[in-house]
Design a protein around this motif. Structure first.
Motif, PDB file in Angstrom:
ATOM      1  N   MET A 171       9.678  16.873   8.938  1.00 20.90           N
ATOM      2  CA  MET A 171      10.531  15.683   8.937  1.00 20.90           C
ATOM      3  C   MET A 171       9.907  14.607   9.821  1.00 20.90           C
ATOM      4  O   MET A 171      10.554  14.012  10.673  1.00 20.90           O
ATOM      5  CB  MET A 171      11.950  16.034   9.384  1.00 20.90           C
ATOM      6  N   GLY A 172       8.631  14.343   9.586  1.00 23.10           N
ATOM      7  CA  GLY A 172       7.903  13.388  10.404  1.00 23.10           C
ATOM      8  C   GLY A 172       8.385  11.955  10.259  1.00 23.10           C
ATOM      9  O   GLY A 172       8.161  11.138  11.155  1.00 23.10           O
ATOM     10  N   CYS A 173       9.039  11.647   9.161  1.00 22.85           N
ATOM     11  CA  CYS A 173       9.515  10.285   8.905  1.00 22.85           C
ATOM     12  C   CYS A 173      11.030  10.213   9.064  1.00 22.85           C
ATOM     13  O   CYS A 173      11.754  11.118   8.629  1.00 22.85           O
ATOM     14  CB  CYS A 173       9.136   9.841   7.490  1.00 22.85           C
TER      15      CYS A 173
ATOM     16  N   VAL B  94      11.630   6.999   5.104  1.00 16.75           N
ATOM     17  CA  VAL B  94      11.583   7.635   3.784  1.00 16.75           C
ATOM     18  C   VAL B  94      12.113   6.681   2.718  1.00 16.75           C
ATOM     19  O   VAL B  94      11.543   6.569   1.621  1.00 16.75           O
ATOM     20  CB  VAL B  94      12.379   8.953   3.790  1.00 16.75           C
ATOM     21  N   GLU B  95      13.179   5.968   3.022  1.00 15.33           N
ATOM     22  CA  GLU B  95      13.732   5.024   2.054  1.00 15.33           C
ATOM     23  C   GLU B  95      12.748   3.892   1.762  1.00 15.33           C
ATOM     24  O   GLU B  95      12.629   3.443   0.617  1.00 15.33           O
ATOM     25  CB  GLU B  95      15.065   4.456   2.545  1.00 15.33           C
ATOM     26  N   VAL B  96      12.020   3.433   2.765  1.00 19.00           N
ATOM     27  CA  VAL B  96      10.992   2.410   2.541  1.00 19.00           C
ATOM     28  C   VAL B  96       9.945   2.932   1.556  1.00 19.00           C
ATOM     29  O   VAL B  96       9.570   2.241   0.596  1.00 19.00           O
ATOM     30  CB  VAL B  96      10.326   2.008   3.874  1.00 19.00           C
TER      31      VAL B  96
ATOM     32  N   GLY C 107      11.437   3.129  10.444  1.00 15.03           N
ATOM     33  CA  GLY C 107      11.510   2.211   9.315  1.00 15.03           C
ATOM     34  C   GLY C 107      10.571   1.031   9.482  1.00 15.03           C
ATOM     35  O   GLY C 107       9.888   0.626   8.534  1.00 15.03           O
ATOM     36  N   ALA C 108      10.515   0.466  10.684  1.00 16.60           N
ATOM     37  CA  ALA C 108       9.626  -0.668  10.939  1.00 16.60           C
ATOM     38  C   ALA C 108       8.163  -0.257  10.804  1.00 16.60           C
ATOM     39  O   ALA C 108       7.335  -1.011  10.275  1.00 16.60           O
ATOM     40  CB  ALA C 108       9.887  -1.227  12.339  1.00 16.60           C
ATOM     41  N   GLU C 109       7.820   0.952  11.266  1.00 12.44           N
ATOM     42  CA  GLU C 109       6.440   1.426  11.131  1.00 12.44           C
ATOM     43  C   GLU C 109       6.107   1.700   9.670  1.00 12.44           C
ATOM     44  O   GLU C 109       4.953   1.487   9.240  1.00 12.44           O
ATOM     45  CB  GLU C 109       6.244   2.679  11.989  1.00 12.44           C
ATOM     46  N   ALA C 110       7.081   2.150   8.892  1.00 10.12           N
ATOM     47  CA  ALA C 110       6.859   2.344   7.457  1.00 10.12           C
ATOM     48  C   ALA C 110       6.536   1.020   6.784  1.00 10.12           C
ATOM     49  O   ALA C 110       5.637   0.937   5.931  1.00 10.12           O
ATOM     50  CB  ALA C 110       8.083   2.986   6.817  1.00 10.12           C
ATOM     51  N   GLU C 111       7.256  -0.039   7.156  1.00 11.08           N
ATOM     52  CA  GLU C 111       6.961  -1.371   6.612  1.00 11.08           C
ATOM     53  C   GLU C 111       5.559  -1.815   7.008  1.00 11.08           C
ATOM     54  O   GLU C 111       4.834  -2.427   6.208  1.00 11.08           O
ATOM     55  CB  GLU C 111       7.997  -2.379   7.113  1.00 11.08           C
ATOM     56  N   ALA C 112       5.156  -1.494   8.232  1.00 13.66           N
ATOM     57  CA  ALA C 112       3.801  -1.845   8.685  1.00 13.66           C
ATOM     58  C   ALA C 112       2.752  -1.101   7.865  1.00 13.66           C
ATOM     59  O   ALA C 112       1.687  -1.663   7.548  1.00 13.66           O
ATOM     60  CB  ALA C 112       3.647  -1.519  10.169  1.00 13.66           C
ATOM     61  N   LEU C 113       3.030   0.144   7.516  1.00 15.16           N
ATOM     62  CA  LEU C 113       2.086   0.902   6.684  1.00 15.16           C
ATOM     63  C   LEU C 113       1.951   0.277   5.305  1.00 15.16           C
ATOM     64  O   LEU C 113       0.851   0.204   4.745  1.00 15.16           O
ATOM     65  CB  LEU C 113       2.534   2.355   6.571  1.00 15.16           C
ATOM     66  N   LEU C 114       3.060  -0.191   4.743  1.00 16.24           N
ATOM     67  CA  LEU C 114       2.983  -0.882   3.449  1.00 16.24           C
ATOM     68  C   LEU C 114       2.095  -2.110   3.549  1.00 16.24           C
ATOM     69  O   LEU C 114       1.267  -2.369   2.667  1.00 16.24           O
ATOM     70  CB  LEU C 114       4.386  -1.277   2.978  1.00 16.24           C
TER      71      LEU C 114
ATOM     72  N   LEU D 245       8.336  13.362  -5.093  1.00 12.13           N
ATOM     73  CA  LEU D 245       7.987  14.687  -4.577  1.00 12.13           C
ATOM     74  C   LEU D 245       9.037  15.166  -3.585  1.00 12.13           C
ATOM     75  O   LEU D 245       9.216  16.370  -3.399  1.00 12.13           O
ATOM     76  CB  LEU D 245       6.608  14.648  -3.925  1.00 12.13           C
ATOM     77  N   LEU D 246       9.745  14.245  -2.957  1.00  9.18           N
ATOM     78  CA  LEU D 246      10.847  14.599  -2.065  1.00  9.18           C
ATOM     79  C   LEU D 246      11.964  15.291  -2.846  1.00  9.18           C
ATOM     80  O   LEU D 246      12.400  16.393  -2.493  1.00  9.18           O
ATOM     81  CB  LEU D 246      11.380  13.350  -1.379  1.00  9.18           C
TER      82      LEU D 246
END
Length: 451
Positions: free
Chosen positions: A337-339, A344-346, A317-324, A428-429
């Protein structure tokens, strides 16, 4: 139905359940199909005793989870890695069932493998393990029953040893494994298929929502994790098209380049991984930096497209925020299921918000189905005793990925719940989960598996 301590399987099941809620509310009769499809048709567990180079016996656990055969023979890879356990293989087989449905080919879902670690083993040790493994697995597979393939730790060498053991044991040459060598029953484009197919899927996402991120532009920056087969060919396809590859990684760290990793470096990675080496040894390559102990998602200031291609739950989740924060607009999984659920929720929240900050996420069961699709094409070639050209296979792969994207887009538009909101992309999910489930459930109903 869900046994204790199966976190990966529980995660995959919860994701499907969430995606299916709108569909099941509108079609309550399918609730029974959802109950039934969760349970594997068969789980085979066995011991594998093999001899090391010192003449000592060693033992590992072997598995085959034959999840669902409603659409065709069981189909799914064999993973050789010390982390392999029943939870991971159940999640992979469950995902594989719906992934295979999305290819449009007649394949059921399965997964298998062992907690054997090929790293550090000699060729003879790996051969002896494969012979012992196939001595039991071979009782449960067949060209019209279950056709395994490669996966993490199971490459061309291992497939060759496994196929040879099966051929000698059964006294027949049949297409019982895919990923075979091109000169003895394999298909052209099979090594490249997952990575190439991932990019073909992403190109449709770009064309629909982010045309300024065309992969023909060097200004389009793509972060890739992993350094195995999927990551390698994903990177090479991005470079072939003209985009910029920012990263590759392995379990020990990341190789990054803000100006772009060169084709020669990717080729050096391919040669290194054939020897079982680590990316740290390539830190002297021109224009790259090696960062130990970190994945690439937090290491780069700008990432347009993020492609996880290593293993499950590799984006937190923290890495997803960093990607944003890095400006990422597309996330598509080359891994299964890489995420994490939090990641995924982010991404899904950013998609629902729309506007300039929107992100479009594609799950692995859709975006990485190119590998198993070409495995299915390999099965077809074996059945006909034919070999299609690289161009023929690649054209079929592109067609399958186009159809898969369209199926996911259409189902997502209908069932993700935001279709009425202007400017919001469909999930798409949700589309992949609902479309895959409907196809499997309808086949099961026609067979009398539920009513």
């Amino acid at each position: 139905m869900v046994l204790p301590q199966e976190p990966e399987f529980e995660q995959a099941l919860a994701e499907l359940a969430t995606s299916l809620k709108p569909f099941l509310q509108a079609n309550p009769s399918y609730a029974k199909a959802f109950d039934i499809v969760q349970i594997p048709e068969r789980i085979v567990q066995f011991r594998v005793v093999w001899e090391d180079d010192q003449g000592q016996p060693q033992v590992n656990r072997g598995f085959r989870v034959q999840y669902n055969s409603a659409l065709g023979p069981y189909k799914g890879g064999l993973r050789l890695h010390p982390t392999v356990n029943l939870s991971i293989l159940k999640f992979l087989g469950f995902e594989q069932t719906f992934k295979n449905a999305l290819t449009g080919l007649n394949m059921g879902g399965a997964k298998g493998g062992s907690d054997f670690d090929p790293k550090g083993k000699s060729d003879n040790e790996i051969r002896r393990f494969c012979v012992s493994f196939m001595a039991e697995l071979g009782k449960h597979i067949g060209k019209d029953t279950d056709v395994p393939a490669g996966d993490i730790g199971t490459g061309a060498r291992e497939i060759g040893f496994l196929f040879g053991a099966y051929r000698r044991m059964r006294g027949e040459w049949v297409g019982v494994l895919t990923g075979k060598g091109a000169t003895w029953g394999g298909s052209f484009i099979r090594p490249e298929a997952t990575g190439y197919g991932l990019i073909y899927y992403v190109e449709h996402m770009i064309a629909k929502a982010f045309p300024h991120l065309s992969l023909t532009k060097k200004s389009t920056k793509v972060a890739i994790s992993g350094s195995g087969n999927v990551a390698q060919y994903t990177a090479l396809k991005v470079l072939e098209l003209g985009g910029t590859v920012l990263s590759l990684s392995d379990s020990k760290g990341s190789l990054i380049s803000k100006d772009g990793i060169a084709k020669e470096t990717v080729e050096a990675v391919m040669a290194l991984k054939l020897r079982g080496g680590a990316l740290a040894s390539l830190s002297s390559q021109p224009g790259v930096e090696y960062v130990a102990g970190q994945r690439p998602w937090t290491l780069l200031e700008q990432i347009d497209i993020a492609l996880p291609c290593a293993t499950q739950n590799e984006v937190s989740g923290a890495e997803a925020e960093a990607l944003l924060k890095a400006g990422t607009r597309i996330v598509a999984e080359g891994s299964n299921m890489g995420c994490t659920a939090e990641a995924v929720e982010v991404f899904e929240r950013a998609r629902r918000q729309g506007g300039d900050g929107r992100v479009w996420y594609a799950p692995g069961k859709a975006s990485n189905c190119g590998g198993v699709a070409v495995s299915g094409l390999e099965m077809a070639q074996n059945s006909q005793r034919l070999v299609w050209t690289s161009e023929e296979v690649d054209a079929r792969l592109k067609g399958i990925m186009t159809d898969c994207y369209n199926i996911c887009y259409d189902a997502g538009s209908k069932w993700s719940g935001e279709q009425a909101q202007e400017g919001v992309l469909p999930s798409l999910l949700s589309g992949a989960n609902v479309a895959g489930f409907i196809k499997v459930a309808d086949a099961m109903k026609a067979h009398g598996d539920w009513w």
